[in-house]
Motif scaffolding. Structure first.
Motif, short mmCIF file in Angstrom:
data_model
loop_
_atom_site.label_atom_id
_atom_site.label_comp_id
_atom_site.label_asym_id
_atom_site.label_seq_id
_atom_site.Cartn_x
_atom_site.Cartn_y
_atom_site.Cartn_z
N UNK A 102 -10.07 8.06 11.97
CA UNK A 102 -8.74 7.88 12.57
C UNK A 102 -7.80 9.01 12.11
N UNK A 151 -6.25 -3.02 -12.89
CA UNK A 151 -7.53 -3.62 -12.58
C UNK A 151 -8.52 -2.60 -12.02
N UNK A 152 -8.03 -1.62 -11.23
CA UNK A 152 -8.98 -0.69 -10.63
C UNK A 152 -9.57 0.27 -11.65
N UNK A 165 2.77 6.21 10.01
CA UNK A 165 1.35 5.92 10.03
C UNK A 165 0.65 6.87 10.96
N UNK A 207 -5.94 -6.56 -4.58
CA UNK A 207 -5.15 -5.36 -4.32
C UNK A 207 -5.10 -4.46 -5.55
N UNK A 208 -4.95 -5.08 -6.71
CA UNK A 208 -4.92 -4.31 -7.94
C UNK A 208 -6.26 -3.71 -8.29
N UNK A 222 -8.40 -2.40 -6.29
CA UNK A 222 -8.81 -1.30 -5.42
C UNK A 222 -7.89 -0.11 -5.66
N UNK A 223 -8.45 1.07 -5.93
CA UNK A 223 -7.59 2.23 -6.14
C UNK A 223 -6.82 2.54 -4.87
N UNK A 224 -5.49 2.61 -4.94
CA UNK A 224 -4.66 2.63 -3.74
C UNK A 224 -4.82 3.89 -2.87
N UNK A 225 -5.33 4.98 -3.45
CA UNK A 225 -5.37 6.23 -2.67
C UNK A 225 -6.76 6.51 -2.13
N UNK A 226 -7.70 5.57 -2.32
CA UNK A 226 -9.04 5.80 -1.78
C UNK A 226 -9.21 4.92 -0.55
N UNK A 230 -14.33 3.84 2.63
CA UNK A 230 -15.54 4.64 2.50
C UNK A 230 -15.67 5.22 1.10
N UNK A 233 -12.29 3.82 7.30
CA UNK A 233 -11.31 4.80 6.80
C UNK A 233 -9.94 4.20 6.60
N UNK A 259 -7.12 2.24 4.22
CA UNK A 259 -6.75 2.19 2.81
C UNK A 259 -6.46 0.73 2.44
N UNK A 316 -4.04 -0.86 1.28
CA UNK A 316 -2.79 -1.50 1.69
C UNK A 316 -2.76 -1.80 3.18
N UNK A 317 -3.75 -1.29 3.92
CA UNK A 317 -3.80 -1.59 5.35
C UNK A 317 -4.65 -2.82 5.65
#
Lengths: 369, 320
Positions: free
Chosen positions: A5, A255-256, A369, B99-100, B102-106, B109, B146, B148, B150-151
């Motif tokens: 996307x 946590x991550x 977005x 949510x915590x 998962x690394x927010x910028x990855x 995939x 693909x 993230x 937060x989506x």
């Protein structure tokens, strides 16, 4: 294979483009970079060649209409020097001498990109005689008749490259030490933090002046350039490292980070791949806001006469001429302030771009977005 | 396979030092204090207990994230010490807050590629990523690949966490309160997903929760944890029907019962608060709150493990 996307990079780019001032800043920076990268080619003269007959000559006017008012190829009139009633040299145009501006003329020899020897300049009058009245000084000249336009372009390279280079070194130091300090904690943390405290308790400007003063005056310009970079970056990493340590202290408990550890990631991988990208937004802001600071630091040093030295030049060094006889210079030779204008524009452009990048890299921003 | 011991935990202690200043030592938190059990291949067990009783510490010690102070964890007979890389591919970790976790910028995939790269997965990585996404029902895969974190919605995030835990085909999953941060409507779906994965892959699962009502969905045995110790271990039905330890009895009595007649009444709960793990009560740790407290015994001596009926273990002097 499916099509992606939008990648993260594209997202950042899109959001960045939306920021008008930031885009303007970016464009200005690119223009300045191109100008300074091709400085020797664009500049009509060498930065060190003195045309003593034309000391303090004002900016040369470029004419598009000849004496009869007909449109013609741009040209300049010959510069004629005379004394005013007080005995000062003043310059007038001699409308009998016409020097059309030529493109790709032979002039002072130089090395393009410090590699390819050549003597072709983008424009000029083609007059090789230093005393020929057919000169073109877009920004006027200084006290010994050096072309300020050429010096501004060539000095810009020093001013613009010191920032990113010093920043690259100090950010690397900050990431390594801040990362270790925050991630591992304990004894290393203590040691690194005390080290930063010692570093930060050095009085910055006096130290720089002292260091610059003990440098032998005959030092090659390239060496003193590198030394300034080293000094600025070694003094500058502490604050960023501190901030990064704080961020890492928080991030390592996330946590991550634990998840990465549970899947067997090495410490280095956790620090650089899982935690560091979270500080990207901070790093970019700190970098783009740090560059103007470094440009200004170099400018102040050079202005005070301790940074880049004659005949090498930088924007700050060009302003150094005001230190001797400020009032006279300002009143009679206002064009000498032009390099200062370049400093202001560059600093503003970096600040605008930093601001836009900060908004664009924020992964939580919903707009765009 | 069913009867083979996969994991055994022997007299496990995980203590943390509380520091004050640089050299001061303020005390020791005994988060896990003498825990032993064995898990068979393909068995799902639940650990229940109040907040702060040491459940998460137990989970992380078993995961090898914390080093035990005393005792050891054996996986297929091999002790966890030194370099744990061999163990990482065998075990999956499902966390409480998706949510915590998962690394927010990855993107999805990248998140799923990480464990494959770290553990040097041989084989078609792209295919494995698709497989595992289908397994956790993040489909169509293309829509999610693909995105993230937060989506994604909370339930989708937790599915992704489960996918990440499953991608290396582990034998053993530790799920630390996997549904407590989710909406009630999503909880059952996630639990059913975990249950289905557990059955189809013959996984051994430790399901940690403070919510007894979700245990029935899941586990074959329940361990009740109180102040760093497993005070009761029993098969689910047996424990629900015939709880032995006074604390377990109180816990079961506190499960909300959606009967309108109860609207005006309050459940009886054990008086007092969960004990401090820094200075736990002497003897049996539940004795200050216990309705069946035996003076001179419960407050002096730590109860050993009794087995009042086969397979039902309890640490309580009442069953001596």
């Amino acid at each position: 294979m499916t099509e992606r996307p939008v990648s993260q990079g594209q997202l950042i780019w899109r959001r960045f483009r939306r920021h008008k001032l930031g885009t303007l800043g970016g464009i200005i920076i690119v223009i300045l970079m191109v100008l300074t990268l091709f400085a020797h080619f664009i500049a009509p003269y060498d930065y060190a060649t003195q045309r003593r007959r034309f000391a303090y000559a004002p900016p040369t006017k470029i004419h598009f209409f000849d004496k009869e008012g007909r449109l013609s190829w741009p040209f300049v009139y010959g510069i004629q020097r005379e004394r005013d009633p007080r005995g000062r040299w003043i310059y007038r145009e001699n409308t009998d001498q016409v020097y059309p501006i030529k493109l790709f003329v032979k002039g002072d020899p130089y090395k393009l990109f410090w590699l390819i020897p050549t003597d072709i300049h983008l424009f000029g009058t083609g007059e090789r005689d230093l005393n020929s009245p057919g000169q073109i000084f877009l920004f006027g000249t200084d006290d010994v008749g050096r072309d300020l336009f050429s010096r501004t372009l060539i000095g810009g390279w020093v001013s613009l490259s010191i920032g990113p280079l010093a920043l690259a070194i100090s950010l690397t130091l900050a990431i390594v030490f801040g990362g270790i300090s925050g991630y591992f904690g304990g004894g290393w943390d203590n040691f690194i933090q005390r080290m930063i405290e010692v570093l930060n308790s050095f009085p910055g400007l006096p130290l720089l002046l002292a260091l610059a003063a003990i440098l032998p005056p005959g030092l090659p310009p390239a060496i003193s350039f590198l030394l300034i970079i080293m000094i600025l970056s070694i003094l500058g990493w502490g604050g960023t490292a501190r901030a990064l340590r704080g961020l890492f202290l928080v991030l390592r408990e996330q946590e991550f980070a634990l998840a990465a550890k549970a899947m067997g990631a090495s410490n280095a991988r956790i620090i650089f791949k899982h935690l560091l990208p979270n500080t990207l937004s901070y790093l970019i802001v700190s970098a783009t806001l740090g560059i103007p600071g470094l440009i200004l630091a170099e400018a102040s040093l050079s202005f005070l006469g301790f940074g880049i030295r004659d005949p090498m030049t930088s924007w700050g060094q060009l302003l150094n001429q005001f230190t001797d006889s400020t009032i006279t210079n300002l009143t009679y030779h206002p064009w000498l302030m032009i390099p200062g204008f370049f400093i202001i524009v560059a600093v503003l452009a970096f600040n605008f771009m930093g601001d836009a990048l900060r908004d664009a890299t924020d992964p939580f921003s919903v707009q765009g977005r | 396979m069913q009867d083979q011991i996969l994991v055994s935990v022997k007299d496990l202690h995980t203590h943390f030092e509380l520091r004050r200043g640089v050299f001061g030592r303020a005390g020791i938190v005994r988060a896990v204090d003498g825990v032993s059990f064995e898990l068979r291949h393909g068995e799902a067990i639940a650990v229940v207990g109040e907040s702060g009783c040491g459940k998460s510490t137990l989970a992380r010690t078993i995961l090898g994230l914390y080093r035990p102070t005393k005792g050891q964890v054996l996986f297929e007979g091999r002790p966890l010490d030194g370099d744990l890389r061999w163990y990482r591919a065998q075990i999956g970790y499902v966390q409480q807050d998706p949510y915590g976790a998962l690394p927010p910028f990855m993107d999805v995939h990248r998140i799923l590629t990480e464990p494959l790269v770290i553990n040097n997965f041989q084989g078609d990585r792209e295919r494995r990523i698709r497989e595992v996404l289908e397994e956790v029902k993040l489909t169509p895969v293309e829509d999610f690949l693909y995105k993230f974190p937060h989506q994604l919605s909370g339930g989708q995030q937790q599915r992704l966490v489960i996918a990440r835990a499953m991608i290396l085909r582990p034998k053993f999953i530790v799920a630390d309160e996997p549904v407590s941060m989710l909406d009630a409507s999503v909880r059952v779906e996630i639990l059913e997903l975990l249950r289905a994965l557990q059955r189809s892959h013959d996984l051994t699962v430790i399901y940690i929760t403070h919510d007894l009502s979700t245990v029935r969905y899941f586990a074959e045995r329940i361990f009740v944890m109180y102040a760093g110790k497993l005070i009761e271990k029993a098969p689910v039905q047996q424990l629900l029907k015939d709880p032995k330890h006074p604390y377990t009895q109180a816990l079961l009595a506190a499960i909300p019962d959606p009967d309108p007649a109860n609207a005006k009444t309050f459940k009886k709960v054990p008086p007092g608060e969960p004990p401090s793990l820094v200075n736990p009560p002497s003897g049996c740790r539940f004795h200050p709150r216990c309705p069946a407290f035996i003076a001179g015994l419960c407050d002096k001596e730590t109860p050993p493990e009794f087995e009042p009926s086969p397979g039902h273990f309890v640490e309580c002097w009442l069953y001596r």
